[in-house]
Design an enzyme around this catalytic site. Structure first.
Site, PDB file in Angstrom:
ATOM      1  CB  CYS A   1     -16.171  17.211  13.068  1.00 46.11           C
ATOM      2  SG  CYS A   1     -15.638  17.756  14.628  1.00 46.11           S
TER       3      CYS A   1
ATOM      4  CG  ASN B   1     -15.961  14.404  18.734  1.00 46.81           C
ATOM      5  OD1 ASN B   1     -14.971  14.461  17.797  1.00 46.81           O
ATOM      6  ND2 ASN B   1     -16.834  15.301  18.554  1.00 46.81           N
TER       7      ASN B   1
ATOM      8  CG  HIS C   1     -17.944  13.713  13.456  1.00 45.60           C
ATOM      9  ND1 HIS C   1     -16.738  13.431  13.716  1.00 45.60           N
ATOM     10  CD2 HIS C   1     -18.391  14.824  14.101  1.00 45.60           C
ATOM     11  CE1 HIS C   1     -16.599  14.202  14.782  1.00 45.60           C
ATOM     12  NE2 HIS C   1     -17.473  15.107  15.189  1.00 45.60           N
TER      13      HIS C   1
HETATM   14  C1  COA Z   1     -22.546  18.221  24.820  1.00 49.86           C
HETATM   15  C2  COA Z   1     -23.916  17.326  24.846  1.00 49.86           C
HETATM   16  C3  COA Z   1     -23.091  15.841  25.339  1.00 49.86           C
HETATM   17  C4  COA Z   1     -24.620  17.716  26.111  1.00 49.86           C
HETATM   18  O1  COA Z   1     -25.912  16.889  26.059  1.00 49.86           O
HETATM   19  P1  COA Z   1     -27.065  17.742  26.094  1.00 49.86           P
HETATM   20  O2  COA Z   1     -28.317  16.509  26.417  1.00 49.86           O
HETATM   21  O3  COA Z   1     -27.528  18.532  25.111  1.00 49.86           O
HETATM   22  O4  COA Z   1     -27.379  18.353  27.603  1.00 49.86           O
HETATM   23  P2  COA Z   1     -27.632  19.950  28.046  1.00 49.86           P
HETATM   24  O5  COA Z   1     -26.493  21.163  27.963  1.00 49.86           O
HETATM   25  O6  COA Z   1     -29.106  20.167  27.424  1.00 49.86           O
HETATM   26  O7  COA Z   1     -27.896  19.553  29.501  1.00 49.86           O
HETATM   27  C5  COA Z   1     -28.710  18.772  30.058  1.00 49.86           C
HETATM   28  C6  COA Z   1     -28.478  18.878  31.801  1.00 49.86           C
HETATM   29  O8  COA Z   1     -27.138  18.321  31.898  1.00 49.86           O
HETATM   30  C7  COA Z   1     -26.414  19.370  32.706  1.00 49.86           C
HETATM   31  N1  COA Z   1     -24.914  19.182  32.126  1.00 49.86           N
HETATM   32  C8  COA Z   1     -24.380  19.813  31.033  1.00 49.86           C
HETATM   33  N2  COA Z   1     -23.242  19.343  30.768  1.00 49.86           N
HETATM   34  C9  COA Z   1     -22.850  18.501  31.784  1.00 49.86           C
HETATM   35  C10 COA Z   1     -22.026  17.658  32.071  1.00 49.86           C
HETATM   36  N3  COA Z   1     -20.720  17.779  31.330  1.00 49.86           N
HETATM   37  N4  COA Z   1     -22.026  16.861  33.068  1.00 49.86           N
HETATM   38  C11 COA Z   1     -23.057  16.857  33.985  1.00 49.86           C
HETATM   39  N5  COA Z   1     -24.204  17.515  33.634  1.00 49.86           N
HETATM   40  C12 COA Z   1     -24.200  18.224  32.658  1.00 49.86           C
HETATM   41  C13 COA Z   1     -26.999  20.629  32.344  1.00 49.86           C
HETATM   42  O9  COA Z   1     -26.701  21.603  33.267  1.00 49.86           O
HETATM   43  C14 COA Z   1     -28.589  20.244  32.138  1.00 49.86           C
HETATM   44  O10 COA Z   1     -28.894  20.046  33.589  1.00 49.86           O
HETATM   45  P3  COA Z   1     -30.303  20.678  33.846  1.00 49.86           P
HETATM   46  O11 COA Z   1     -31.237  19.722  33.139  1.00 49.86           O
HETATM   47  O12 COA Z   1     -30.529  20.578  35.424  1.00 49.86           O
HETATM   48  O13 COA Z   1     -30.562  21.877  33.745  1.00 49.86           O
HETATM   49  C15 COA Z   1     -24.525  17.484  23.535  1.00 49.86           C
HETATM   50  O14 COA Z   1     -25.496  18.550  23.372  1.00 49.86           O
HETATM   51  C16 COA Z   1     -23.819  17.247  22.261  1.00 49.86           C
HETATM   52  O15 COA Z   1     -23.404  16.138  22.182  1.00 49.86           O
HETATM   53  N6  COA Z   1     -24.025  18.126  21.533  1.00 49.86           N
HETATM   54  C17 COA Z   1     -23.412  17.982  20.180  1.00 49.86           C
HETATM   55  C18 COA Z   1     -21.850  17.471  20.065  1.00 49.86           C
HETATM   56  C19 COA Z   1     -21.286  17.556  18.804  1.00 49.86           C
HETATM   57  O16 COA Z   1     -21.764  17.105  17.898  1.00 49.86           O
HETATM   58  N7  COA Z   1     -20.355  18.533  18.702  1.00 49.86           N
HETATM   59  C20 COA Z   1     -19.978  18.747  17.300  1.00 49.86           C
HETATM   60  C21 COA Z   1     -18.562  19.355  17.239  1.00 49.86           C
HETATM   61  S1  COA Z   1     -17.616  17.848  17.317  1.00 49.86           S
END
Ligand code: COA
Length: 332
Positions: free
Chosen positions: A122, A288, A257
């Site tokens: 990215c 993304n 990004h």
């Molecule tokens: C991936 C992303 C959207 C997840 O969001 P988050 O707020 O961090 O979510 P978490 O992983 O902490 O999970 C929070 C809750 O949602 C749930 N969850 C995780 N993924 C899920 C999904 N796809 N759909 C529904 N629920 C989901 C988890 O189980 C957790 O549940 P709980 O609270 O009951 O334990 C986020 O972490 C993100 O965008 N990360 C960075 C992405 C990025 O910049 N990538 C760079 C490479 S391009």
């Protein structure tokens, strides 16, 4: 004794033009939630994505690159034959070799330009802009075509809830050439391979060949990447402003990004961007698109706000590696 000739180039460069191509289909959240036990509401709230663009099976990253490049060249006012280097940033070309760039150079009429692909995920577009700027100022090239291109839908697992729902397909292209005034600031770039496990492919192609693993797809430790982006990348963005000798208040646009809308919002807060700075939010409908996300977002900003042309934009890419790159550019 004969003195060796060494090349030197013009003092400054700038972006002349931008082109874009997105996957043909708009894929709404509801089409993806089944296999990941998610909901439209969860994806909107946690990522800001409503739909993402994905390409049909017949369209590949080379097609997307060609379309975006053709538009950028046309708008640049240069002839395709004026382009003497083509750099494509991508992580999703399913063939290791030949490169996307050599084929695209030929298709757009820039044959025999130097052509190579780079893999900086990215951050790939910011890396490629840094290279094009440096090559031109060093006299190694006159005009560069820089493309970020991805068909990420080929490397997603529909049942993976860590990243699949984030990803889209597209390509953004810019033409970069000499300028009378500064148009691309010094790039702040780097890597942290100690965190290479945080995001990337889950298997190797040889594991797949040997029947030891399914088709390799992208995975991430979402919260790890999120925290790194918000804390470390905000610092990098500030360094880029410092190196460019500009302040947040000078920015006409901020084009990070398009990883997650919450990350975009957090950056804006930490950088204390004024209300007048237009913030790219292309992730809402494109998703993304890794290396393509910054040029695609730039293209859309200029379409929606033509008055931004000539203004300063801070752009920052970050992702698998981990790697990052940021610079301030004058918008074409
Ligand atoms: C991936 C992303 C959207 C997840 O969001 P988050 O707020 O961090 O979510 P978490 O992983 O902490 O999970 C929070 C809750 O949602 C749930 N969850 C995780 N993924 C899920 C999904 N796809 N759909 C529904 N629920 C989901 C988890 O189980 C957790 O549940 P709980 O609270 O009951 O334990 C986020 O972490 C993100 O965008 N990360 C960075 C992405 C990025 O910049 N990538 C760079 C490479 S391009």
């Amino acid at each position: 004794m004969t003195t060796l000739k060494q090349a030197t180039g013009p003092a400054y460069t700038r972006i002349y033009s931008v082109g874009a191509a997105r996957g043909e289909n708009a894929v709404p959240n509801d089409d993806l939630i089944g296999p990941i036990d998610s909901s439209d509401e969860w994806i909107r709230q946690r990522t800001g994505i409503i739909t993402r663009t994905r390409a049909v099976p017949e369209t590949d990253a080379i097609d997307l690159s060609t379309a975006a490049a053709a538009e950028a060249i046309e708008k640049s006012g240069l002839a395709p034959s004026d382009i003497d280097v083509v750099i494509v940033a991508t992580i999703s070309n399913p063939k290791q070799t030949p490169s996307v760039s050599a084929i695209v150079a030929d298709r757009v009429g820039a044959n025999p330009a130097a052509a190579y692909d780079i893999n900086a995920a990215c951050a790939g577009y910011a890396y490629a802009v840094a290279q094009a700027d440096a090559l031109i100022r060093a006299g190694a090239a006159k005009n560069a075509l820089v493309i970020g291109a991805e068909k990420l839908s080929d490397i997603v697992d529909p049942a993976d809830r860590s990243i699949s729902f984030l990803l889209g397909d597209g390509a953004g292209a810019v033409v970069i050439g000499p300028s009378d005034t500064p148009g691309i600031s010094a790039t702040v770039w780097g890597s942290d391979g100690s965190k290479s496990d945080a995001v990337g492919m889950n298997h190797t192609l040889t594991e797949f060949r040997d029947g030891q693993a399914p088709w390799p797809t992208l995975r991430q430790e979402g919260p790890t990447v999120f925290r790194w982006a918000v804390w470390e990348m905000a610092k990098v963005a500030k360094q880029a402003l410092e190196q460019a000798g500009v302040e947040a208040a000078d920015l006409a646009a901020f084009i990070p990004h398009q990883a997650n809308m919450r990350i975009v919002d957090e950056f804006a807060k930490q950088l204390k961007l004024p209300e007048t700075t237009v913030i790219a939010r292309d992730i809402e409908t494109t998703g993304n698109t890794s290396a393509a996300s910054i040029p695609l977002a730039t293209h859309r900003l200029l379409e929606e706000h033509p008055e931004l042309s000539g203004g300063l934009a801070l752009q920052i890419g970050f992702g698998a590696g981990l790697v990052f790159g940021a610079q301030v550019v004058v918008l074409p």
